[in-house]
Scaffold this motif. Sequence first.
Motif, PDB file in Angstrom:
ATOM      1  N   HIS A  29     -18.801  65.244 -20.630  1.00 36.45           N
ATOM      2  CA  HIS A  29     -19.499  65.326 -21.913  1.00 36.45           C
ATOM      3  C   HIS A  29     -18.562  65.007 -23.069  1.00 36.45           C
ATOM      4  N   SER A  30     -17.353  65.485 -23.010  1.00 37.08           N
ATOM      5  CA  SER A  30     -16.388  65.195 -24.068  1.00 37.08           C
ATOM      6  C   SER A  30     -16.168  63.691 -24.200  1.00 37.08           C
ATOM      7  N   ALA A  33     -19.774  61.862 -25.187  1.00 35.94           N
ATOM      8  CA  ALA A  33     -20.271  62.146 -26.538  1.00 35.94           C
ATOM      9  C   ALA A  33     -19.188  62.021 -27.600  1.00 35.94           C
ATOM     10  N   VAL A  35     -16.877  64.321 -28.257  1.00 34.06           N
ATOM     11  CA  VAL A  35     -16.695  65.615 -28.911  1.00 34.06           C
ATOM     12  C   VAL A  35     -15.520  66.339 -28.249  1.00 34.06           C
ATOM     13  N   PRO A  36     -14.903  67.269 -28.971  1.00 38.49           N
ATOM     14  CA  PRO A  36     -13.801  68.031 -28.369  1.00 38.49           C
ATOM     15  C   PRO A  36     -14.278  68.846 -27.158  1.00 38.49           C
ATOM     16  N   GLU A  37     -13.417  68.979 -26.178  1.00 41.21           N
ATOM     17  CA  GLU A  37     -13.772  69.748 -24.978  1.00 41.21           C
ATOM     18  C   GLU A  37     -14.146  71.185 -25.305  1.00 41.21           C
ATOM     19  N   TRP A  39     -15.951  72.256 -27.528  1.00 41.10           N
ATOM     20  CA  TRP A  39     -17.349  72.352 -27.967  1.00 41.10           C
ATOM     21  C   TRP A  39     -18.297  72.511 -26.774  1.00 41.10           C
ATOM     22  N   ARG A  69     -27.490  68.550 -29.917  1.00 40.54           N
ATOM     23  CA  ARG A  69     -27.982  68.260 -31.263  1.00 40.54           C
ATOM     24  C   ARG A  69     -28.861  67.009 -31.235  1.00 40.54           C
ATOM     25  N   ARG A  72     -29.426  61.447 -30.965  1.00 41.92           N
ATOM     26  CA  ARG A  72     -28.974  60.476 -29.966  1.00 41.92           C
ATOM     27  C   ARG A  72     -30.134  59.561 -29.563  1.00 41.92           C
ATOM     28  N   MET A 118     -23.212  73.272 -37.262  1.00 46.33           N
ATOM     29  CA  MET A 118     -22.785  72.034 -36.608  1.00 46.33           C
ATOM     30  C   MET A 118     -23.075  70.823 -37.501  1.00 46.33           C
ATOM     31  N   VAL A 121     -24.927  64.352 -35.900  1.00 48.10           N
ATOM     32  CA  VAL A 121     -24.347  63.484 -34.883  1.00 48.10           C
ATOM     33  C   VAL A 121     -23.820  62.232 -35.565  1.00 48.10           C
TER      34      VAL A 121
END
Length: 123
Positions: A29-30, A33, A35-37, A39, A69, A72, A118, A121
């Motif tokens: 997912h990191s 997406a 995003v930081p792990e 998250w 969120r 997407r 949050m 996106v």
Amino acid sequence: MPLYMVTTQAGILGLEAKADLAAALTRFHSGYAGVPEDWVQVVFQDYPPGNAFSAGKPSATAALTLLIRTGRSPEYKRGLVTQLWQLLQSATGAPDDRIVIGVQEVPPSQTMEMGQIMPEVAG
């Protein structure tokens, strides 16, 4: 923000298998997406044998629900669930007819993590 809920029959995934799957979901997912792990959250739920059904009959169904969120594209989400299917199937050994994956979306303005609302996106 991504919250993974993995539900399996008790005994399908041991503690080490859960840790391995959580690590794989987090890495995937990191990267996918961007995003930081830290998250990525993964929660496992086990149910006793006889407490899941498919077509009205007892079944050791493996389910994965992902809360993300909104924002997407449909293509992004199709790619997401396709990869998640492979990860869950590899971890559980479940056949195609015993796996269920669903993505739920929530507006960023209605989510908080680490004490912060949050962000939207990114494009």
